[in-house]
Design a protein around this motif. Structure first.
Motif, PDB file in Angstrom:
ATOM      1  N   GLU A  35       1.167  -1.616  -0.522  1.00 18.68           N
ATOM      2  CA  GLU A  35      -0.062   0.204  -0.344  1.00 18.68           C
ATOM      3  C   GLU A  35       1.142   1.404  -0.516  1.00 18.68           C
ATOM      4  O   GLU A  35       0.262   2.036  -0.361  1.00 18.68           O
ATOM      5  N   GLU A  36       1.915   1.245   0.476  1.00 23.28           N
ATOM      6  CA  GLU A  36       2.416   2.361   0.663  1.00 23.28           C
ATOM      7  C   GLU A  36       3.457   2.672  -0.581  1.00 23.28           C
ATOM      8  O   GLU A  36       3.826   4.195  -0.922  1.00 23.28           O
ATOM      9  N   TRP A  37       3.707   1.781  -1.700  1.00 30.65           N
ATOM     10  CA  TRP A  37       4.667   2.053  -2.811  1.00 30.65           C
ATOM     11  C   TRP A  37       3.589   2.129  -4.225  1.00 30.65           C
ATOM     12  O   TRP A  37       3.513   2.599  -4.779  1.00 30.65           O
ATOM     13  N   LEU A  38       2.579   1.422  -3.802  1.00 28.34           N
ATOM     14  CA  LEU A  38       1.347   0.927  -5.306  1.00 28.34           C
ATOM     15  C   LEU A  38       0.484   1.451  -4.818  1.00 28.34           C
ATOM     16  O   LEU A  38       0.087   2.431  -5.559  1.00 28.34           O
ATOM     17  N   MET A  39      -0.261   1.020  -4.186  1.00 28.99           N
ATOM     18  CA  MET A  39      -2.271   0.662  -3.631  1.00 28.99           C
ATOM     19  C   MET A  39      -2.576   0.154  -2.583  1.00 28.99           C
ATOM     20  O   MET A  39      -1.756  -1.102  -2.030  1.00 28.99           O
ATOM     21  N   LYS A  40      -4.097   0.178  -2.041  1.00 30.22           N
ATOM     22  CA  LYS A  40      -4.277  -0.553  -1.632  1.00 30.22           C
ATOM     23  C   LYS A  40      -4.512  -2.033  -1.923  1.00 30.22           C
ATOM     24  O   LYS A  40      -4.757  -1.849  -3.515  1.00 30.22           O
ATOM     25  N   ASN A  41      -4.466  -2.385  -1.164  1.00 24.94           N
ATOM     26  CA  ASN A  41      -5.091  -4.032  -1.679  1.00 24.94           C
ATOM     27  C   ASN A  41      -5.802  -5.268  -0.297  1.00 24.94           C
ATOM     28  O   ASN A  41      -5.455  -4.718   0.815  1.00 24.94           O
ATOM     29  N   ASP A  42      -5.992  -6.018  -0.969  1.00 30.15           N
ATOM     30  CA  ASP A  42      -5.754  -7.320  -0.518  1.00 30.15           C
ATOM     31  C   ASP A  42      -4.683  -8.231  -1.190  1.00 30.15           C
ATOM     32  O   ASP A  42      -5.633  -9.919  -0.762  1.00 30.15           O
ATOM     33  N   PHE A  43      -3.864  -7.926  -0.709  1.00 28.23           N
ATOM     34  CA  PHE A  43      -2.746  -9.416  -1.611  1.00 28.23           C
ATOM     35  C   PHE A  43      -2.684 -10.236  -0.557  1.00 28.23           C
ATOM     36  O   PHE A  43      -2.529  -9.777   0.467  1.00 28.23           O
ATOM     37  N   LYS A  44      -2.487 -11.493  -1.054  1.00 24.64           N
ATOM     38  CA  LYS A  44      -1.122 -12.540  -0.839  1.00 24.64           C
ATOM     39  C   LYS A  44      -0.589 -13.078  -1.627  1.00 24.64           C
ATOM     40  O   LYS A  44      -1.318 -13.582  -2.456  1.00 24.64           O
ATOM     41  N   PRO A  45       0.035 -13.824  -0.556  1.00 28.68           N
ATOM     42  CA  PRO A  45       1.298 -14.061  -1.696  1.00 28.68           C
ATOM     43  C   PRO A  45       0.925 -16.119  -1.806  1.00 28.68           C
ATOM     44  O   PRO A  45       2.140 -16.951  -1.419  1.00 28.68           O
ATOM     45  N   ALA A  46       0.154 -16.160  -2.293  1.00 27.26           N
ATOM     46  CA  ALA A  46      -0.767 -17.955  -2.535  1.00 27.26           C
ATOM     47  C   ALA A  46      -0.985 -17.891  -3.795  1.00 27.26           C
ATOM     48  O   ALA A  46      -1.794 -16.410  -4.611  1.00 27.26           O
ATOM     49  N   VAL A  47      -0.972 -18.925  -4.711  1.00 29.45           N
ATOM     50  CA  VAL A  47      -1.105 -19.300  -6.461  1.00 29.45           C
ATOM     51  C   VAL A  47      -2.484 -18.729  -5.945  1.00 29.45           C
ATOM     52  O   VAL A  47      -3.488 -19.650  -5.429  1.00 29.45           O
ATOM     53  N   ASP A  48      -3.218 -18.472  -6.994  1.00 24.61           N
ATOM     54  CA  ASP A  48      -4.451 -18.763  -7.490  1.00 24.61           C
ATOM     55  C   ASP A  48      -5.458 -17.286  -6.897  1.00 24.61           C
ATOM     56  O   ASP A  48      -6.315 -17.227  -6.782  1.00 24.61           O
ATOM     57  N   HIS A  49      -4.661 -17.028  -5.459  1.00 33.43           N
ATOM     58  CA  HIS A  49      -5.760 -15.896  -4.609  1.00 33.43           C
ATOM     59  C   HIS A  49      -5.906 -14.604  -5.757  1.00 33.43           C
ATOM     60  O   HIS A  49      -5.171 -13.795  -6.925  1.00 33.43           O
ATOM     61  N   ARG A  50      -6.714 -14.234  -5.470  1.00 34.34           N
ATOM     62  CA  ARG A  50      -7.788 -13.352  -6.201  1.00 34.34           C
ATOM     63  C   ARG A  50      -7.862 -12.022  -5.428  1.00 34.34           C
ATOM     64  O   ARG A  50      -8.229 -11.964  -4.256  1.00 34.34           O
ATOM     65  N   PHE A  51      -7.162 -10.880  -5.884  1.00 31.40           N
ATOM     66  CA  PHE A  51      -7.324  -9.948  -4.991  1.00 31.40           C
ATOM     67  C   PHE A  51      -7.572  -8.093  -5.895  1.00 31.40           C
ATOM     68  O   PHE A  51      -7.237  -8.766  -7.148  1.00 31.40           O
ATOM     69  N   ASN A  52      -7.849  -7.271  -5.283  1.00 38.55           N
ATOM     70  CA  ASN A  52      -7.659  -5.920  -5.687  1.00 38.55           C
ATOM     71  C   ASN A  52      -6.486  -5.208  -5.698  1.00 38.55           C
ATOM     72  O   ASN A  52      -6.641  -4.963  -4.093  1.00 38.55           O
ATOM     73  N   LEU A  53      -6.297  -4.431  -6.624  1.00 40.66           N
ATOM     74  CA  LEU A  53      -4.969  -2.765  -5.636  1.00 40.66           C
ATOM     75  C   LEU A  53      -6.387  -1.816  -6.479  1.00 40.66           C
ATOM     76  O   LEU A  53      -7.032  -1.360  -7.387  1.00 40.66           O
ATOM     77  N   ARG A  54      -6.937  -0.813  -5.549  1.00 37.12           N
ATOM     78  CA  ARG A  54      -7.092   0.495  -5.877  1.00 37.12           C
ATOM     79  C   ARG A  54      -7.003   1.386  -5.562  1.00 37.12           C
ATOM     80  O   ARG A  54      -6.031   1.541  -4.697  1.00 37.12           O
ATOM     81  N   GLY A  55      -6.874   2.505  -6.641  1.00 37.54           N
ATOM     82  CA  GLY A  55      -6.246   3.586  -6.144  1.00 37.54           C
ATOM     83  C   GLY A  55      -7.496   4.721  -6.804  1.00 37.54           C
ATOM     84  O   GLY A  55      -8.151   4.587  -6.859  1.00 37.54           O
ATOM     85  N   ASP A  56      -6.663   5.966  -6.732  1.00 34.47           N
ATOM     86  CA  ASP A  56      -7.660   6.796  -6.804  1.00 34.47           C
ATOM     87  C   ASP A  56      -8.333   6.992  -8.145  1.00 34.47           C
ATOM     88  O   ASP A  56     -10.386   7.612  -7.617  1.00 34.47           O
ATOM     89  N   TRP A  57      -7.663   6.035  -9.235  1.00 30.02           N
ATOM     90  CA  TRP A  57      -9.008   6.021 -10.548  1.00 30.02           C
ATOM     91  C   TRP A  57      -9.581   5.328 -10.984  1.00 30.02           C
ATOM     92  O   TRP A  57     -10.204   5.121 -12.089  1.00 30.02           O
TER      93      TRP A  57
END
Length: 136
Positions: A35-57
């Motif tokens: 979140e500090e360098w890219l965007m807000k997220n719900d990342f997990k380092p697990a294969v097949d995990h679906r996540f979002n990166l959220r920016g202002d745009w």
């Protein structure tokens, strides 16, 4: 079989970073650091995990493809009609780590997305280096 319409381009950014792969890996895989360098997220380092990166745009829909701790991380990056794959490769060097990011999948008609990514990743990398400089 090989129509020009299917040809895609990549954005590649490479940096020599004076930190070990383990430290960079944390910045690439820990949600509060991402979140500090890219965007807000719900990342997990697990294969097949679906996540979002959220920016202002808007948001990027992603799915983890590859996780090799301290070596390789890749995930899909789908946003605004762009279907691409981001791959991070970490290679130890005598002074730290060679970090390579490739985002592939830009179609010829996605010039704006391609230019935006070229600009955006330079900024993200600058942010990443700042996060690494102050993170333990």
């Amino acid at each position: 079989m090989n129509e020009p319409a299917t040809e895609t381009r990549s954005v590649v950014v490479e940096r020599e970073i004076p930190f070990p792969p383990e430290k960079i890996w944390r910045a690439l895989t820990e949600p509060h650091l991402i979140e500090e360098w890219l965007m807000k997220n719900d990342f997990k380092p697990a294969v097949d995990h679906r996540f979002n990166l959220r920016g202002d745009w808007g948001a990027v829909d992603c799915q983890v493809l590859t996780v090799e701790p301290h070596k390789t991380l890749s995930y899909t990056w789908d946003a605004l009609g762009l279907e691409s794959v981001v791959t991070w490769t970490l290679t130890p060097t005598s002074t730290g780590t060679h970090l390579r990011m490739e985002q592939r999948g830009f179609r010829a008609d996605q010039q704006q997305a391609y230019q935006g990514a070229k600009f955006g990743w330079q900024r993200f990398f600058a942010n990443l280096e700042q996060v690494l400089a102050r993170a333990d």
